[in-house]
Design a protein around this motif. Structure first.
Motif, PDB file in Angstrom:
ATOM      1  N   PHE A  97       0.834  -1.192   0.000  1.00  0.00           N
ATOM      2  CA  PHE A  97       0.000   0.000   0.000  1.00  0.00           C
ATOM      3  C   PHE A  97       0.875   1.252   0.000  1.00  0.00           C
ATOM      4  O   PHE A  97       0.641   2.198  -0.750  1.00  0.00           O
ATOM      5  N   ALA A  98       1.889   1.271   0.884  1.00  0.00           N
ATOM      6  CA  ALA A  98       2.748   2.444   1.001  1.00  0.00           C
ATOM      7  C   ALA A  98       3.474   2.726  -0.299  1.00  0.00           C
ATOM      8  O   ALA A  98       3.567   3.873  -0.749  1.00  0.00           O
ATOM      9  N   GLN A  99       3.972   1.686  -0.953  1.00  0.00           N
ATOM     10  CA  GLN A  99       4.707   1.862  -2.189  1.00  0.00           C
ATOM     11  C   GLN A  99       3.812   2.412  -3.294  1.00  0.00           C
ATOM     12  O   GLN A  99       4.204   3.289  -4.057  1.00  0.00           O
ATOM     13  N   THR A 100       2.591   1.931  -3.348  1.00  0.00           N
ATOM     14  CA  THR A 100       1.659   2.361  -4.397  1.00  0.00           C
ATOM     15  C   THR A 100       1.169   3.782  -4.180  1.00  0.00           C
ATOM     16  O   THR A 100       1.052   4.567  -5.120  1.00  0.00           O
ATOM     17  N   ALA A 101       0.897   4.131  -2.939  1.00  0.00           N
ATOM     18  CA  ALA A 101       0.237   5.411  -2.647  1.00  0.00           C
ATOM     19  C   ALA A 101       1.194   6.555  -2.354  1.00  0.00           C
ATOM     20  O   ALA A 101       0.777   7.711  -2.354  1.00  0.00           O
ATOM     21  N   ARG A 102       2.451   6.263  -2.089  1.00  0.00           N
ATOM     22  CA  ARG A 102       3.384   7.271  -1.577  1.00  0.00           C
ATOM     23  C   ARG A 102       3.406   8.556  -2.401  1.00  0.00           C
ATOM     24  O   ARG A 102       3.258   9.665  -1.871  1.00  0.00           O
ATOM     25  N   GLY A 103       3.594   8.447  -3.713  1.00  0.00           N
ATOM     26  CA  GLY A 103       3.731   9.641  -4.540  1.00  0.00           C
ATOM     27  C   GLY A 103       2.509  10.531  -4.498  1.00  0.00           C
ATOM     28  O   GLY A 103       2.614  11.746  -4.326  1.00  0.00           O
ATOM     29  N   ALA A 104       1.321   9.929  -4.630  1.00  0.00           N
ATOM     30  CA  ALA A 104       0.090  10.718  -4.638  1.00  0.00           C
ATOM     31  C   ALA A 104      -0.178  11.349  -3.279  1.00  0.00           C
ATOM     32  O   ALA A 104      -0.600  12.511  -3.195  1.00  0.00           O
ATOM     33  N   VAL A 105       0.059  10.608  -2.194  1.00  0.00           N
ATOM     34  CA  VAL A 105      -0.179  11.145  -0.844  1.00  0.00           C
ATOM     35  C   VAL A 105       0.739  12.332  -0.582  1.00  0.00           C
ATOM     36  O   VAL A 105       0.303  13.381  -0.086  1.00  0.00           O
ATOM     37  N   GLN A 106       2.022  12.173  -0.902  1.00  0.00           N
ATOM     38  CA  GLN A 106       2.962  13.280  -0.692  1.00  0.00           C
ATOM     39  C   GLN A 106       2.568  14.498  -1.521  1.00  0.00           C
ATOM     40  O   GLN A 106       2.587  15.639  -1.019  1.00  0.00           O
ATOM     41  N   ASP A 107       2.206  14.276  -2.758  1.00  0.00           N
ATOM     42  CA  ASP A 107       1.837  15.379  -3.626  1.00  0.00           C
ATOM     43  C   ASP A 107       0.650  16.155  -3.059  1.00  0.00           C
ATOM     44  O   ASP A 107       0.667  17.388  -2.988  1.00  0.00           O
ATOM     45  N   ILE A 108      -0.383  15.452  -2.632  1.00  0.00           N
ATOM     46  CA  ILE A 108      -1.584  16.114  -2.108  1.00  0.00           C
ATOM     47  C   ILE A 108      -1.284  16.831  -0.803  1.00  0.00           C
ATOM     48  O   ILE A 108      -1.730  17.963  -0.574  1.00  0.00           O
ATOM     49  N   ALA A 109      -0.516  16.194   0.088  1.00  0.00           N
ATOM     50  CA  ALA A 109      -0.210  16.800   1.380  1.00  0.00           C
ATOM     51  C   ALA A 109       0.590  18.089   1.210  1.00  0.00           C
ATOM     52  O   ALA A 109       0.298  19.109   1.853  1.00  0.00           O
ATOM     53  N   TYR A 110       1.589  18.057   0.326  1.00  0.00           N
ATOM     54  CA  TYR A 110       2.394  19.259   0.114  1.00  0.00           C
ATOM     55  C   TYR A 110       1.601  20.343  -0.608  1.00  0.00           C
ATOM     56  O   TYR A 110       1.747  21.541  -0.300  1.00  0.00           O
ATOM     57  N   ARG A 111       0.770  19.967  -1.558  1.00  0.00           N
ATOM     58  CA  ARG A 111      -0.099  20.954  -2.212  1.00  0.00           C
ATOM     59  C   ARG A 111      -0.981  21.642  -1.173  1.00  0.00           C
ATOM     60  O   ARG A 111      -1.172  22.862  -1.207  1.00  0.00           O
ATOM     61  N   THR A 112      -1.522  20.855  -0.270  1.00  0.00           N
ATOM     62  CA  THR A 112      -2.434  21.413   0.730  1.00  0.00           C
ATOM     63  C   THR A 112      -1.716  22.372   1.657  1.00  0.00           C
ATOM     64  O   THR A 112      -2.248  23.436   2.010  1.00  0.00           O
ATOM     65  N   MET A 113      -0.483  22.046   2.062  1.00  0.00           N
ATOM     66  CA  MET A 113       0.272  22.962   2.920  1.00  0.00           C
ATOM     67  C   MET A 113       0.545  24.289   2.217  1.00  0.00           C
ATOM     68  O   MET A 113       0.541  25.348   2.841  1.00  0.00           O
ATOM     69  N   ARG A 114       0.786  24.228   0.901  1.00  0.00           N
ATOM     70  CA  ARG A 114       1.046  25.463   0.154  1.00  0.00           C
ATOM     71  C   ARG A 114      -0.226  26.268  -0.108  1.00  0.00           C
ATOM     72  O   ARG A 114      -0.149  27.430  -0.489  1.00  0.00           O
ATOM     73  N   ARG A 115      -1.388  25.646   0.073  1.00  0.00           N
ATOM     74  CA  ARG A 115      -2.660  26.314  -0.215  1.00  0.00           C
ATOM     75  C   ARG A 115      -3.572  26.371   1.005  1.00  0.00           C
ATOM     76  O   ARG A 115      -4.760  26.643   0.869  1.00  0.00           O
ATOM     77  N   LEU A 116      -3.024  26.118   2.169  1.00  0.00           N
ATOM     78  CA  LEU A 116      -3.872  25.981   3.357  1.00  0.00           C
ATOM     79  C   LEU A 116      -4.647  27.257   3.665  1.00  0.00           C
ATOM     80  O   LEU A 116      -5.787  27.204   4.134  1.00  0.00           O
ATOM     81  N   GLY A 117      -4.061  28.405   3.411  1.00  0.00           N
ATOM     82  CA  GLY A 117      -4.757  29.654   3.688  1.00  0.00           C
ATOM     83  C   GLY A 117      -6.015  29.796   2.860  1.00  0.00           C
ATOM     84  O   GLY A 117      -7.092  30.107   3.384  1.00  0.00           O
ATOM     85  N   ILE A 118      -5.908  29.547   1.572  1.00  0.00           N
ATOM     86  CA  ILE A 118      -7.073  29.742   0.708  1.00  0.00           C
ATOM     87  C   ILE A 118      -8.108  28.633   0.898  1.00  0.00           C
ATOM     88  O   ILE A 118      -9.317  28.896   0.900  1.00  0.00           O
ATOM     89  N   VAL A 119      -7.681  27.386   1.079  1.00  0.00           N
ATOM     90  CA  VAL A 119      -8.683  26.324   1.207  1.00  0.00           C
ATOM     91  C   VAL A 119      -9.448  26.454   2.522  1.00  0.00           C
ATOM     92  O   VAL A 119     -10.659  26.203   2.573  1.00  0.00           O
ATOM     93  N   ASP A 120      -8.775  26.851   3.594  1.00  0.00           N
ATOM     94  CA  ASP A 120      -9.493  27.073   4.852  1.00  0.00           C
ATOM     95  C   ASP A 120     -10.475  28.230   4.717  1.00  0.00           C
ATOM     96  O   ASP A 120     -11.589  28.201   5.275  1.00  0.00           O
ATOM     97  N   TYR A 121     -10.069  29.258   3.987  1.00  0.00           N
ATOM     98  CA  TYR A 121     -10.969  30.386   3.748  1.00  0.00           C
ATOM     99  C   TYR A 121     -12.204  29.928   2.974  1.00  0.00           C
ATOM    100  O   TYR A 121     -13.342  30.284   3.320  1.00  0.00           O
ATOM    101  N   LEU A 122     -12.014  29.149   1.940  1.00  0.00           N
ATOM    102  CA  LEU A 122     -13.132  28.658   1.128  1.00  0.00           C
ATOM    103  C   LEU A 122     -14.078  27.789   1.952  1.00  0.00           C
ATOM    104  O   LEU A 122     -15.305  27.859   1.790  1.00  0.00           O
ATOM    105  N   ILE A 123     -13.523  26.975   2.831  1.00  0.00           N
ATOM    106  CA  ILE A 123     -14.366  26.118   3.679  1.00  0.00           C
ATOM    107  C   ILE A 123     -15.207  26.973   4.621  1.00  0.00           C
ATOM    108  O   ILE A 123     -16.410  26.749   4.784  1.00  0.00           O
ATOM    109  N   LYS A 124     -14.587  27.974   5.232  1.00  0.00           N
ATOM    110  CA  LYS A 124     -15.318  28.832   6.174  1.00  0.00           C
ATOM    111  C   LYS A 124     -16.441  29.596   5.483  1.00  0.00           C
ATOM    112  O   LYS A 124     -17.475  29.885   6.108  1.00  0.00           O
ATOM    113  N   GLN A 125     -16.253  29.919   4.220  1.00  0.00           N
ATOM    114  CA  GLN A 125     -17.292  30.633   3.484  1.00  0.00           C
ATOM    115  C   GLN A 125     -18.481  29.750   3.148  1.00  0.00           C
ATOM    116  O   GLN A 125     -19.573  30.245   2.852  1.00  0.00           O
ATOM    117  N   ARG A 126     -18.298  28.432   3.223  1.00  0.00           N
ATOM    118  CA  ARG A 126     -19.333  27.506   2.775  1.00  0.00           C
ATOM    119  C   ARG A 126     -19.892  26.607   3.857  1.00  0.00           C
ATOM    120  O   ARG A 126     -20.874  25.902   3.632  1.00  0.00           O
TER     121      ARG A 126
END
Length: 504
Positions: free
Chosen positions: A83-112
């Protein structure tokens, strides 16, 4: 991915994520999984739903105080190896994307969402929105796939399956109003820049003419830059070696080579044999600035993981002590030295060590009485704990883990260490003060304090304040009159501060 309409993103290359130094990131809390938060193994490991589930857990761990690399390591350790070998790349990509966009995504959630959803739902929404805010040209998946897989992901958790409708409504609602929602978010500074407000204010105050470019650079991906092992080869010859293997690269410093595209370290020619190391171009200025020569006695304080220790040994046959307060991290110094072909000596095994080597010592740089043997040093590298504000493009979680109060506390720690180290320097010897910070409180302000409290200190030329800059930025980012010019082609580097002192 399971869905045929999705496409898998390329995860960040491991070589592009340098290990952090002591103090280079906030202290990370231990990462653990409650019983209800075990891996959703009934989701296919190659599905976006599974990757969202694991990335959301990593984001939740960061919100709770863990560093993102530790959170991801814990996530992968809890998975079956396949599981770890298969999912590693996608999980890392999403987690790092989210850290770089955390301000805007949290703002969007609060608005909705009128009432804050449970953490698992909040973090899943954050990860999904981090994939949806990109325009079509930069999107990792189609919008339909993201929504479908996010709903599947939340539905796979019995404790939060009730939120499937909420997740579906929030994501589809955002897509319907995407243009206006993103335009509205630009009016909120945290959402616009994706940093905490105190960080934005601090950068604007310190660099009023350049604060926007600094923040923007911190939201980009740093290049994969290599340091050529000068004891074996040179940058020009190594470029020819890369060209022979059809790997595009550019020399950007005396020892620095930047790859046009990142590669896993095992695919970098000569890496495993120690011919090159991964090190940012700005960090590569440290060892040359010390001007070490054969036979000198040198101290690398706060040395883990050993990158600068290795560079020093590449440049001269010196008597090097690599000091580290954390025993676990000290092991990495020996591992890095071994890869470079240098030996690690210690009090029990000094005899029989041939060739260039370093003695790895466990101890607090600010308390020399516990490790210093009485023989002063010709050179001291004081790569002290700091906010790591200059390397946030590689470690985007740092901005969310730091607090405004940390800067003053770190400045006091830096003074404690440098003050103690100064007494270990020979008359005529030199100390290089280094931080990977862009905040003056950890840079020029510290220099003024040091000069005012040490009458025997003479400031010498050094690179000064290097502000983080992408490859299209102006090359000379030095901010002080005491600075040496940065080589023209090192524009693509992280943020660092350098100051060099000689003892009268």
């Amino acid at each position: 991915m399971t869905s045929s309409s999705s496409r898998r993103p390329s995860g960040p290359a491991r070589a592009n994520k340098p290990a952090s130094r002591p103090g280079s990131r906030p202290a990370s809390r231990p990462v653990s999984r409650p019983a209800a938060a075990q891996p959703a193994l009934h989701l296919a490991p190659d599905s976006l739903a599974f990757a969202l589930d694991e990335a959301a857990r990593a984001v939740g761990a960061v919100r709770a105080g863990a560093a993102l690399p530790a959170a991801l390591s814990s996530a992968f350790a809890a998975l079956p190896s396949e599981f770890a070998q298969t999912a590693r790349g996608a999980v890392q990509d999403i987690a790092y994307r989210t850290m770089r966009r955390l301000g805007i995504v949290d703002y969007l959630i609060k608005q909705r969402v009128s009432k804050a959803p449970p953490p698992p739902v909040l973090n899943l929404l954050a990860c999904a929105l981090a994939l949806l805010v990109d325009d079509e040209a930069h999107a990792a998946y189609t919008p339909f796939t993201v929504v479908d897989q996010a709903v599947r992901s939340i539905g796979a958790r019995r404790e939060v399956a009730f939120a499937k409708g909420l997740v579906n409504a929030v994501l589809r609602g955002f897509l319907r109003e995407r243009e206006s929602a993103l335009a509205d978010a630009q009016n909120n500074e945290v959402a616009r820049w994706n940093y905490p407000q105190w960080w934005i204010d601090a950068v604007r105050r310190a660099w009023p003419d350049r604060w926007q470019a600094i923040l923007e650079t911190g939201n980009t991906h740093g290049p994969l830059t290599l340091r050529v092992n000068a004891s074996r080869t040179n940058a020009a010859d190594y470029l020819q070696r890369l060209a022979a293997e059809n790997i595009a690269a550019t020399q950007i410093g005396e020892y620095a080579v930047r790859l046009a595209a990142p590669l896993p370290v095992e695919r970098i020619p000569g890496f495993m044999a120690g011919d090159v190391s991964v090190q940012d171009a700005g960090a590569q200025l440290a060892a040359p600035a010390l001007d070490v020569r054969d036979g000198m006695r040198v101290l690398d304080a706060c040395a883990a993981p050993g990158g600068k220790s290795g560079h020093l040994l590449e440049l001269a046959d010196i008597d090097l002590i690599a000091l580290e307060s954390d025993a676990a991290r000290a092991k990495r110094i020996g591992e890095n030295l071994a890869r470079l072909g240098f030996a690690q000596s210690d009090e029990e095994h000094d005899e029989g060590v041939e060739g260039r080597s370093a003695r790895v010592v466990i101890g607090d740089a600010g308390v020399p009485d516990t490790w210093f043997e009485g023989e002063p040093f010709d050179r001291i590298l004081a790569d002290v704990p700091c906010s790591a504000s200059g390397i946030v493009r590689r470690h985007p979680d740092i901005r969310w883990l730091r607090r405004a109060s940390d800067i003053g506390a770190l400045a006091q720690e830096q003074r404690r260490i440098v003050d103690a180290l100064w007494g270990l320097l020979k008359p005529g010897g030199e100390l290089l003060y280094v931080t990977c910070s862009i905040f003056p409180e950890e840079g020029e302000d510290q220099v003024r304090w040091f000069e005012s409290t040490h009458a025997d200190a003479v400031r010498l030329d050094a690179p000064g304040q290097l502000l983080p800059a992408g490859r299209d930025a102006e090359a000379d980012t030095s901010a002080e009159t005491h600075a040496c010019p940065v080589p023209d082609r090192t524009a693509d580097h992280d943020g660092f501060f350098y100051a060099r002192f000689q003892k009268r």
